[in-house]
Design a protein around this motif. Structure first.
Motif, short mmCIF file in Angstrom:
data_model
loop_
_atom_site.label_atom_id
_atom_site.label_comp_id
_atom_site.label_asym_id
_atom_site.label_seq_id
_atom_site.Cartn_x
_atom_site.Cartn_y
_atom_site.Cartn_z
N TRP A 214 0.93 -1.16 0.19
CA TRP A 214 -0.08 -0.11 -0.06
C TRP A 214 0.88 1.28 0.11
CZ3 TRP A 214 -0.08 3.73 3.76
CH2 TRP A 214 -1.06 4.77 3.91
N PHE A 215 1.87 1.40 0.68
CA PHE A 215 2.86 2.50 0.92
C PHE A 215 3.38 2.78 -0.59
CE2 PHE A 215 7.27 4.17 1.40
CZ PHE A 215 6.91 5.23 2.38
N TYR A 216 3.88 1.85 -1.21
CA TYR A 216 4.75 2.09 -2.37
C TYR A 216 3.60 2.27 -3.48
CZ TYR A 216 9.04 0.65 -0.27
OH TYR A 216 10.30 0.55 0.63
N THR A 217 2.64 2.02 -3.32
CA THR A 217 1.52 2.01 -4.56
C THR A 217 0.48 3.24 -4.44
OG1 THR A 217 0.02 0.27 -3.68
CG2 THR A 217 1.86 -0.46 -5.39
N SER A 218 0.47 3.58 -3.30
CA SER A 218 -0.60 4.76 -3.11
C SER A 218 -0.07 6.20 -3.18
CB SER A 218 -1.19 4.81 -1.70
OG SER A 218 -0.34 5.00 -0.56
N SER A 219 -0.99 7.06 -3.43
CA SER A 219 -0.48 8.57 -3.46
C SER A 219 -1.07 9.38 -2.26
CB SER A 219 -1.32 8.93 -5.05
OG SER A 219 -2.69 8.89 -4.83
N ALA A 222 2.20 12.45 3.09
CA ALA A 222 3.15 11.91 4.30
C ALA A 222 2.43 11.86 5.48
CB ALA A 222 4.48 12.62 4.37
N ASP A 223 1.53 12.77 5.74
CA ASP A 223 0.90 12.59 7.07
C ASP A 223 -0.04 11.50 7.02
OD1 ASP A 223 2.01 15.07 7.84
OD2 ASP A 223 0.67 16.35 7.50
N GLU A 224 -0.87 11.46 6.06
CA GLU A 224 -1.67 10.15 5.94
C GLU A 224 -0.89 8.77 5.97
OE1 GLU A 224 -5.17 11.72 3.08
OE2 GLU A 224 -3.32 11.69 2.29
N MET A 225 0.32 8.82 5.49
CA MET A 225 0.98 7.61 5.60
C MET A 225 1.36 7.32 7.05
SD MET A 225 1.74 6.18 2.32
CE MET A 225 2.19 6.69 0.74
N LEU A 226 1.79 8.35 7.78
CA LEU A 226 2.31 7.98 8.94
C LEU A 226 1.11 8.04 9.83
CD1 LEU A 226 4.29 8.65 11.35
CD2 LEU A 226 3.54 11.13 11.35
N ALA A 227 -0.11 8.41 9.61
CA ALA A 227 -1.42 7.89 10.55
C ALA A 227 -1.51 6.58 10.18
CB ALA A 227 -2.52 8.75 9.97
N SER A 228 -1.35 6.15 9.10
CA SER A 228 -1.74 4.62 8.83
C SER A 228 -0.68 3.82 9.56
CB SER A 228 -1.75 4.35 7.42
OG SER A 228 -1.85 2.88 6.95
N ARG A 230 0.76 4.35 12.16
CA ARG A 230 0.73 4.40 13.77
C ARG A 230 -0.39 3.55 14.01
NH1 ARG A 230 0.69 11.02 14.21
NH2 ARG A 230 2.88 11.40 14.54
N VAL A 231 -1.32 3.39 13.04
CA VAL A 231 -2.62 2.28 13.25
C VAL A 231 -2.12 0.90 12.99
CG1 VAL A 231 -4.81 1.69 12.73
CG2 VAL A 231 -4.33 4.23 12.93
N HIS A 232 -1.26 0.71 11.97
CA HIS A 232 -1.20 -0.76 11.43
C HIS A 232 0.19 -1.25 11.78
CE1 HIS A 232 -5.18 -0.54 9.35
NE2 HIS A 232 -4.66 0.55 8.76
N MET A 233 1.21 -0.41 12.06
CA MET A 233 2.63 -0.92 12.11
C MET A 233 2.95 -0.68 13.21
SD MET A 233 3.65 -2.13 9.10
CE MET A 233 2.10 -3.00 9.01
N LEU A 234 2.73 0.34 13.95
CA LEU A 234 3.47 0.66 15.36
C LEU A 234 3.07 -0.26 16.56
CD1 LEU A 234 5.05 2.52 17.09
CD2 LEU A 234 3.24 3.83 17.39
N LYS A 263 10.67 17.30 5.53
CA LYS A 263 11.37 17.99 6.62
C LYS A 263 10.36 17.81 7.75
CE LYS A 263 13.48 21.50 3.46
NZ LYS A 263 14.50 20.60 3.45
N ALA A 264 9.63 16.80 7.74
CA ALA A 264 9.06 16.61 9.17
C ALA A 264 9.85 15.59 10.07
CB ALA A 264 7.65 15.70 8.78
N TYR A 265 10.93 16.26 10.76
CA TYR A 265 12.03 15.43 11.36
C TYR A 265 11.56 14.95 12.63
CZ TYR A 265 14.90 18.06 7.97
OH TYR A 265 15.50 18.59 6.83
N VAL A 266 10.71 15.53 13.44
CA VAL A 266 10.15 14.95 14.65
C VAL A 266 9.46 13.56 14.49
CG1 VAL A 266 8.63 15.35 16.64
CG2 VAL A 266 9.96 17.28 15.84
N GLU A 267 8.59 13.59 13.19
CA GLU A 267 7.88 12.39 12.79
C GLU A 267 8.89 11.35 12.56
OE1 GLU A 267 7.11 15.75 12.01
OE2 GLU A 267 5.21 15.92 13.15
N ALA A 268 9.83 11.79 11.67
CA ALA A 268 10.92 10.81 11.12
C ALA A 268 11.45 10.34 12.22
CB ALA A 268 11.65 11.56 10.17
N LEU A 269 11.65 10.86 13.13
CA LEU A 269 12.47 10.24 14.35
C LEU A 269 11.52 9.34 15.37
CD1 LEU A 269 14.37 13.43 16.21
CD2 LEU A 269 15.46 11.34 15.04
#
Length: 537
Positions: A214-219, A222-228, A230-234, A263-269
């Motif tokens: 899903w990550f590699y094929t969706s458009s 970045a915020d939506e990817m991160l939200a997903s 947090r729900v599915h991977m974290l 440049k979402a460095y806090v989220e990348a960490l």
């Protein structure tokens, strides 16, 4: 040494059925206790289908398209499809589709229908624009005997996933192997071991694999990817099982890099924090440095230096810590280049500097060959052939592996037969015999196209015994990180030899190259580092 074997295999008309039957035998032998009701019901229902219906389902389910126009289906080996289609409908393996199938009709069909309905279509309209003017039901009624789609596809895919241990392989791999496009070391069906030991292992890796796809094929943003994530991977981070670790770490690294680019460095960490891969730890240090959090960056660099075994990351951590201690920005490897030999070659070799240096030494009477990693990899791959394959049967889960699944891990390496290195003539004979016996078979180290036994003989005669043993042992015990970075050329004249690293005026040594240069020097192997200058500059 090219693989010129001609493999002439005539596949059976229903080769795909043969291949899926192989998978079903494997599932029956290894995974019945792990199956849930929907998989058990699928297997029962499929087994009760007539042969022709089984073949048609496999044909449709294995294709990339999700929908099929009945009048376009044509499989001579199955014959008339009317009865198999009816049986698949009644048995719950096929359904009719009437909406959302405009894409499987041609632009011309869409235009014809639109004009019949009094809708104007411009000549410049794309297929998608023309299709948007008409409906799927009308297209089906006008041009098709009906549109169908195979169902139970998730179960079909999951059964293959159990067999392969990954979603990146499917029934196509059988065909590629059967046609001789890839040759693998033969592993008997009885020797194959299941990739997953528990249902939890299979479901966890399945979930991570689906998310990565899903990550590699969706458009999505970045915020939506991160939200997903947090729900599915974290939530998986605290209970990761062995088969899933690598896929999970790759998912975290890919998302972290995306967030860095935003440049979402806090989220990348936040994302890198749950991965202990060397690559993620390196990115964490870099991000902390960008944010000005130097004390934390230094602590993580120290931690990475203790935990990592990749020379690339080790060098980064060492260099980072050295810079902070000395406040100097010159990398350790830069000093090596300053001490390198300087030679002049013709400007005609710009872009092919290794060839220019080879010609330089050949003009002085040397034998010169481009070797880089492959002479070392070819040697070790043949030398350790039995250790990789014959003595590692527990790591084979399907017939399409180029190495056991635990290849490169600490638990993999057995003892190399170092005593064989003392007699180079006998050693060369052993390597030749192994190459002849296994020619063309996929090996994680051997490149058949670059295997040259004239070069191999010169290499073995020149190499000091202790140096060869030390390098072979280190490579063998660090397969995941240290089978690259070797010098570009091998030169030899009489008893004189050297491995030569070539650097153009603007090039530099990588961390792994610096490691091997130092290792070779410490173990008595002749190595020369050469910087180039073009004549006339």
């Amino acid at each position: 040494m090219r693989n010129d074997r001609k493999i002439e295999i005539e596949l059976s008309e229903t080769y795909y059925w043969d291949h899926f039957s192989y998978i079903l035998r494997y599932i029956d032998r290894h995974y019945l206790p792990l199956l849930q009701e929907r998989e058990i019901v699928f297997l029962k229902d499929f087994s009760e289908l007539p042969f022709a219906a089984q073949c048609l389902y496999l044909r449709l389910a294995s294709r990339r398209s999700a929908y099929f126009r009945i009048e376009k289906l044509n499989y001579p080996e199955i014959g008339n499809l009317a009865t198999p289609l009816q049986i698949l409908h009644l048995s719950g393996f096929l359904m009719d589709v009437v909406e959302g199938v405009e894409s499987i009709f041609t632009k011309q069909e869409c235009v014809i229908l639109a004009k019949k309905q009094g809708i104007k279509v411009t000549s410049s309209a794309s297929k998608e624009e023309a299709a948007a003017l008409v409906s799927s039901p009308d297209l089906i009624a006008a041009f098709s005997d009906g549109v169908v789609a195979p169902i139970r596809m998730e179960v079909f895919a999951f059964l293959q996933f159990l067999f392969f241990g990954t979603r990146s392989r499917d029934l196509t791999d059988f065909v590629v192997k059967d046609l001789g496009h890839r040759a693998f070391v033969e592993v008997q069906e009885d020797d194959l071991k299941p990739y997953f030991q528990t249902r939890e292992e299979a479901e966890q890796k399945w979930a991570i694999s689906l998310w990565r796809e899903w990550f590699y094929t969706s458009s999505f943003s970045a915020d939506e990817m991160l939200a997903s994530w947090r729900v599915h991977m974290l939530p998986l981070a605290s209970s990761l099982l062995e088969p899933s670790i690598r896929a999970f770490e790759k998912a975290c690294y890919a998302l972290g890099r995306l967030l860095e680019r935003e440049k979402a460095y806090v989220e990348a960490l936040e994302v890198y924090e749950v991965s202990l891969s060397g690559a993620s730890m390196e990115r964490r240090v870099r991000v902390l440095q960008k944010m000005g959090e130097m004390e934390e960056a230094i602590n993580w660099a120290r931690f990475g230096l203790e935990k990592c075994d990749s020379p690339t990351e080790i060098h980064f951590f060492e260099d980072f810590l050295a810079k902070q201690a000395s406040k100097k920005s010159i990398k350790q490897v830069t000093s090596s280049l300053k001490q390198a030999e300087l030679i002049e070659i013709s400007p005609e070799y710009i872009g092919q500097v290794e060839a220019g240096v080879a010609a330089y030494f050949e003009a002085q009477g040397y034998y010169a060959a481009f070797t880089e990693n492959q002479i070392w990899r070819n040697f070790l791959g043949l030398f350790a052939w039995d250790l990789i394959f014959s003595e590692r049967k527990e790591g084979f889960h399907h017939p399409f592996q180029w190495a056991p699944s635990h290849y490169g891990r600490e638990s993999f390496a057995g003892e190399l037969p170092i005593h064989l290195l003392s007699d180079r003539i006998e050693l060369l004979a052993i390597l030749r015999a192994r190459a002849a016996e296994n020619q063309g078979a996929m090996n994680p180290l051997v490149d058949w196209y670059s295997l040259d036994f004239d070069l191999m003989e010169r290499f073995l005669i020149a190499m000091p015994a202790d140096g060869l043993a030390a390098i072979a042992h280190y490579m063998w015990t660090h397969l995941g990180t240290h089978v690259k970075g070797f010098p570009d050329l091998f030169i030899q004249k009489g008893d004189e030899y050297a491995f030569v690293e070539v650097k153009s005026p603007n090039d530099h040594l990588s961390a792994i190259q610096h490691f091997w240069h130092d290792f070779m020097k410490r173990n008595g192997v002749s190595i020369r580092l050469i910087r180039l200058k073009y004549k006339g500059e």
